[in-house]
Motif scaffolding. Structure first.
Motif, PDB file in Angstrom:
ATOM      1  N   GLY A 145       0.827  -1.211   0.000  1.00 25.55           N
ATOM      2  CA  GLY A 145       0.000   0.000   0.000  1.00 25.55           C
ATOM      3  C   GLY A 145       0.855   1.253   0.000  1.00 25.55           C
ATOM      4  N   ALA A 146       0.279   2.327  -0.547  1.00 23.34           N
ATOM      5  CA  ALA A 146       0.987   3.610  -0.591  1.00 23.34           C
ATOM      6  C   ALA A 146       1.434   4.021   0.810  1.00 23.34           C
ATOM      7  CB  ALA A 146       0.079   4.677  -1.191  1.00 23.34           C
ATOM      8  N   ARG A 147       0.584   3.736   1.793  1.00 25.55           N
ATOM      9  CA  ARG A 147       0.880   4.161   3.172  1.00 25.55           C
ATOM     10  C   ARG A 147       2.211   3.600   3.661  1.00 25.55           C
ATOM     11  NH1 ARG A 147      -4.604   2.256   5.444  1.00 25.55           N
ATOM     12  NH2 ARG A 147      -5.186   2.720   3.317  1.00 25.55           N
ATOM     13  N   HIS A 171      -4.025  12.883   2.802  1.00 22.77           N
ATOM     14  CA  HIS A 171      -4.708  11.671   3.256  1.00 22.77           C
ATOM     15  C   HIS A 171      -4.273  11.345   4.688  1.00 22.77           C
ATOM     16  CE1 HIS A 171      -5.779   7.273   3.071  1.00 22.77           C
ATOM     17  NE2 HIS A 171      -6.844   7.842   2.546  1.00 22.77           N
ATOM     18  N   THR A 173      -3.340   8.740   6.039  1.00 26.66           N
ATOM     19  CA  THR A 173      -2.186   7.842   6.175  1.00 26.66           C
ATOM     20  C   THR A 173      -0.860   8.625   6.168  1.00 26.66           C
ATOM     21  OG1 THR A 173      -2.282   7.433   3.788  1.00 26.66           O
ATOM     22  CG2 THR A 173      -3.328   5.806   5.222  1.00 26.66           C
ATOM     23  N   GLU A 174      -0.881   9.815   5.564  1.00 23.07           N
ATOM     24  CA  GLU A 174       0.323  10.657   5.607  1.00 23.07           C
ATOM     25  C   GLU A 174       0.525  11.177   7.033  1.00 23.07           C
ATOM     26  OE1 GLU A 174       0.400  13.416   2.093  1.00 23.07           O
ATOM     27  OE2 GLU A 174      -1.236  12.147   1.432  1.00 23.07           O
ATOM     28  N   ASP A 222       0.054  15.356  -2.475  1.00 20.65           N
ATOM     29  CA  ASP A 222      -0.716  14.498  -3.393  1.00 20.65           C
ATOM     30  C   ASP A 222      -0.896  15.230  -4.723  1.00 20.65           C
ATOM     31  OD1 ASP A 222      -0.963  13.662  -0.812  1.00 20.65           O
ATOM     32  OD2 ASP A 222      -3.152  13.622  -0.780  1.00 20.65           O
ATOM     33  N   ALA A 253      -1.097   8.301  -5.440  1.00 20.08           N
ATOM     34  CA  ALA A 253      -2.125   7.280  -5.199  1.00 20.08           C
ATOM     35  C   ALA A 253      -3.224   7.342  -6.268  1.00 20.08           C
ATOM     36  CB  ALA A 253      -2.726   7.451  -3.802  1.00 20.08           C
ATOM     37  N   TYR A 254      -3.514   8.553  -6.728  1.00 25.10           N
ATOM     38  CA  TYR A 254      -4.556   8.702  -7.757  1.00 25.10           C
ATOM     39  C   TYR A 254      -3.987   8.931  -9.155  1.00 25.10           C
ATOM     40  CZ  TYR A 254      -8.559   8.510  -4.714  1.00 25.10           C
ATOM     41  OH  TYR A 254      -9.533   8.060  -3.863  1.00 25.10           O
ATOM     42  N   SER A 274      -0.319   3.525  -5.370  1.00 24.86           N
ATOM     43  CA  SER A 274      -1.133   2.509  -4.695  1.00 24.86           C
ATOM     44  C   SER A 274      -1.588   1.464  -5.717  1.00 24.86           C
ATOM     45  CB  SER A 274      -2.347   3.181  -4.052  1.00 24.86           C
ATOM     46  OG  SER A 274      -3.236   2.196  -3.576  1.00 24.86           O
ATOM     47  N   HIS A 276      -3.680  -1.162  -5.246  1.00 25.01           N
ATOM     48  CA  HIS A 276      -5.105  -1.504  -5.206  1.00 25.01           C
ATOM     49  C   HIS A 276      -5.985  -0.312  -5.538  1.00 25.01           C
ATOM     50  CE1 HIS A 276      -3.621  -0.794  -1.045  1.00 25.01           C
ATOM     51  NE2 HIS A 276      -4.652   0.014  -0.999  1.00 25.01           N
ATOM     52  N   LYS A 277      -5.420   0.895  -5.502  1.00 21.63           N
ATOM     53  CA  LYS A 277      -6.249   2.027  -5.895  1.00 21.63           C
ATOM     54  C   LYS A 277      -6.129   2.312  -7.390  1.00 21.63           C
ATOM     55  CE  LYS A 277      -6.506   5.623  -3.118  1.00 21.63           C
ATOM     56  NZ  LYS A 277      -7.880   5.480  -2.613  1.00 21.63           N
ATOM     57  N   SER A 285      -1.255  -3.386  -1.895  1.00 22.81           N
ATOM     58  CA  SER A 285      -0.078  -3.324  -2.768  1.00 22.81           C
ATOM     59  C   SER A 285       0.186  -1.885  -3.169  1.00 22.81           C
ATOM     60  CB  SER A 285      -0.285  -4.197  -4.012  1.00 22.81           C
ATOM     61  OG  SER A 285      -1.424  -3.772  -4.723  1.00 22.81           O
TER      62      SER A 285
HETATM   63  C1  LIG Z   1      -4.442  10.402  -1.587  1.00 18.83           C
HETATM   64  C2  LIG Z   1      -4.247   9.073  -0.946  1.00 18.83           C
HETATM   65  N1  LIG Z   1      -3.026   8.739  -0.524  1.00 18.83           N
HETATM   66  C3  LIG Z   1      -2.778   7.559   0.056  1.00 18.83           C
HETATM   67  C4  LIG Z   1      -3.771   6.641   0.248  1.00 18.83           C
HETATM   68  C5  LIG Z   1      -3.446   5.343   0.915  1.00 18.83           C
HETATM   69  O1  LIG Z   1      -3.256   4.391  -0.079  1.00 18.83           O
HETATM   70  P1  LIG Z   1      -3.070   2.842   0.281  1.00 18.83           P
HETATM   71  O2  LIG Z   1      -4.416   2.308   0.590  1.00 18.83           O
HETATM   72  O3  LIG Z   1      -2.475   2.251  -0.967  1.00 18.83           O
HETATM   73  O4  LIG Z   1      -2.127   2.764   1.429  1.00 18.83           O
HETATM   74  C6  LIG Z   1      -5.047   6.930  -0.180  1.00 18.83           C
HETATM   75  C7  LIG Z   1      -6.115   5.929   0.021  1.00 18.83           C
HETATM   76  O5  LIG Z   1      -7.288   6.145  -0.082  1.00 18.83           O
HETATM   77  C8  LIG Z   1      -5.298   8.190  -0.780  1.00 18.83           C
HETATM   78  O6  LIG Z   1      -6.521   8.534  -1.205  1.00 18.83           O
END
Ligand SMILES: Cc1ncc(COP(=O)(O)O)c(C=O)c1O
Length: 454
Positions: A145-147, A171, A173-174, A222, A253-254, A274, A276-277, A285
């Protein structure tokens, strides 16, 4: 189950192939145990296929407490879910998942040096090189995952109390990645159009320096945010960050996997995506890519030695905790990758389709787009309080009437009952589906006598 039988299955993972096998012919040369194992596996798969086939109609409750219904959302419906669109698996990824769902299934041919990104069979090493090239960076690693990409970077660069610049649309997660490293988030405020600008970033850096006496350890922005999917000036912001000698993390991620991303041209020290996104991959992933300059720190290998055993694990990378995606997650990314590479070249068409739909929504009086407009992305935040929600005030199903109307027309993915200000994503819909979607919204408006401008 012998390795040989597993391998034969791996080679024959397509359901169509399996049908052929269980109709009669077994591979030749199996010994008695292998044949028995093979037949047992075929029996399992037969029942799986039967389950899948019987589920092709309306979803039915799962045998496991009704929580594991076989999903058939794209095959049967138009799915406008805001965050699922570009993560949906390709058929190749689905097959890879069946074949490599077992944990550690990437490890069959792991040889010295023992690390995931060095494995050549399947072609994981080559995939890592391709990934780096895909985002025009020097090195890449797959991450859960991006996180986890953010986490690897913050854990390397951010010390206790260090400020980190993020956007006011960052986000969560940041935030968590900074918090875990002991840092402190400092948000760049938005302009009137909900954009983060280079000037506002410079001003924030100056403020932070003045207030804390510290230069931020990292700027993390982002490219398109998750709330509006507005585009932010990542090149300008990277330039500002470097003027203050601060590394820049590009959050794609986007973007990574749906549109071309050139990390070097942007001026990114780190590119995070990301799987999965946006890369048609199984969760969790993602990708972390970096330059050779930063690889030596963020991708540093362990120096730890066991004090009793003197054991060393020299090749393993600390921030990756050694190896990362060891089965279906990675193989799904790899299987989807050719499609993903190719589809990024068709991003402009995706944006056209997004605008076509939004234009037709805006023709229903009272509807608004809260994201920047015209759209530059397929994810959009809309406000239908002044259009569809006016019906909800008197309808006996309240706000749920709108979701009822959508699902009657085979459209899913909105959060039922939460459709005043809401997000939708048109990514991956064909023109035919886009026209159908636009017509469906118009038809619902007409059913309830909502005025339209065209
Ligand atoms: C802008 C942004 N960054 C990061 C994430 C986190 O991504 P991931 O679920 O791959 O960790 C998301 C998830 O929704 C997001 O929208």
């Amino acid at each position: 189950m012998s390795i040989r039988v597993e391998k034969t299955f791996a080679a024959l993972f397509a359901l169509e192939d399996l049908r052929e096998i269980y109709r009669g012919s077994l591979p030749t040369g199996l010994d008695a145990d292998e044949e028995q194992a093979f037949r047992a596996k075929i029996a399992d798969l037969k029942s799986l296929i039967a389950d899948l086939e019987s589920d092709r109609g309306t979803p039915r409750p799962s045998k496991i407490a009704g929580t594991l219904d076989v999903r058939a959302r794209e095959e049967q419906f138009i799915n406008i879910h805001p965050i699922q669109a570009a993560g949906r698996l390709t058929p190749a990824a689905r097959k890879a998942l069946i074949s490599y769902g077992d944990g550690y299934s990437t490890c069959d041919f792991c040889r010295k040096p023992f690390r995931l990104d060095k494995i050549t069979r399947p072609g994981i090493a080559a995939f890592h090189a391709d990934l780096a090239k895909f985002v025009n960076m020097d090195q890449a690693r797959v991450v859960p995952g991006a996180r986890r990409g953010f986490q690897a970077v913050t854990s390397t660069l951010v010390g206790k109390g260090d400020p980190v610049i993020v956007s006011a649309l960052a986000h969560y997660t940041e935030f968590l990645a900074v918090e875990e490293a002991g840092g402190v988030v400092k948000e760049v405020p938005l302009d009137a159009g909900h954009h983060v600008t280079a000037d506002a970033t410079a001003a924030k850096i100056e403020d932070v320096q003045r207030e804390t006496g510290k230069t931020p350890a990292l700027v993390m922005i982002d490219h398109y945010d998750y709330q509006f999917a507005n585009e932010h000036d990542v090149r300008g912001i990277a330039k500002v960050a470097h003027q203050y000698d601060i590394p820049f993390l590009y959050n794609g991620a986007y973007t990574v996997g749906v549109m071309p991303v050139d990390g070097k041209a942007i001026g990114a020290d780190f590119v995070v995506g990301s799987g999965h996104k946006s890369m048609a991959s199984v969760a969790p992933s993602g990708v972390l890519a970096t330059t050779d300059e930063w690889a030596s720190s963020v991708l540093r290998t362990t120096a730890m030695v066991g004090d009793v055993t003197s054991r060393k694990f020299g090749i393993k990378e600390v921030e990756m905790l050694g190896c990362t995606l060891m089965g279906g997650t990675l193989l799904s990314m790899m299987a989807s990758f050719p499609t993903v590479e190719e589809r990024t070249l068709r991003w402009d068409e995706e944006v056209k389709k997004s605008n076509f739909f939004i234009d037709s929504l805006l023709a229903i009086t009272g509807s608004q787009v809260l994201s920047e407009y015209p759209r530059k992305h397929t994810l959009t935040k809309v406000d239908t309080t002044g259009s569809f929600d006016t019906v909800a005030r008197t309808h006996k199903r309240r706000g749920f009437y709108f979701s009822d109307e959508l699902s009657k027309r085979g459209i899913v993915g909105e959060f039922a009952g939460a459709t005043r200000t809401w997000k939708l994503n048109t990514y991956g819909l064909s023109w035919k589906q886009i026209h159908y979607l636009a017509d469906a919204f118009t038809e619902i408006a007409d059913t309830y006598g909502l005025p339209r401008t065209r």
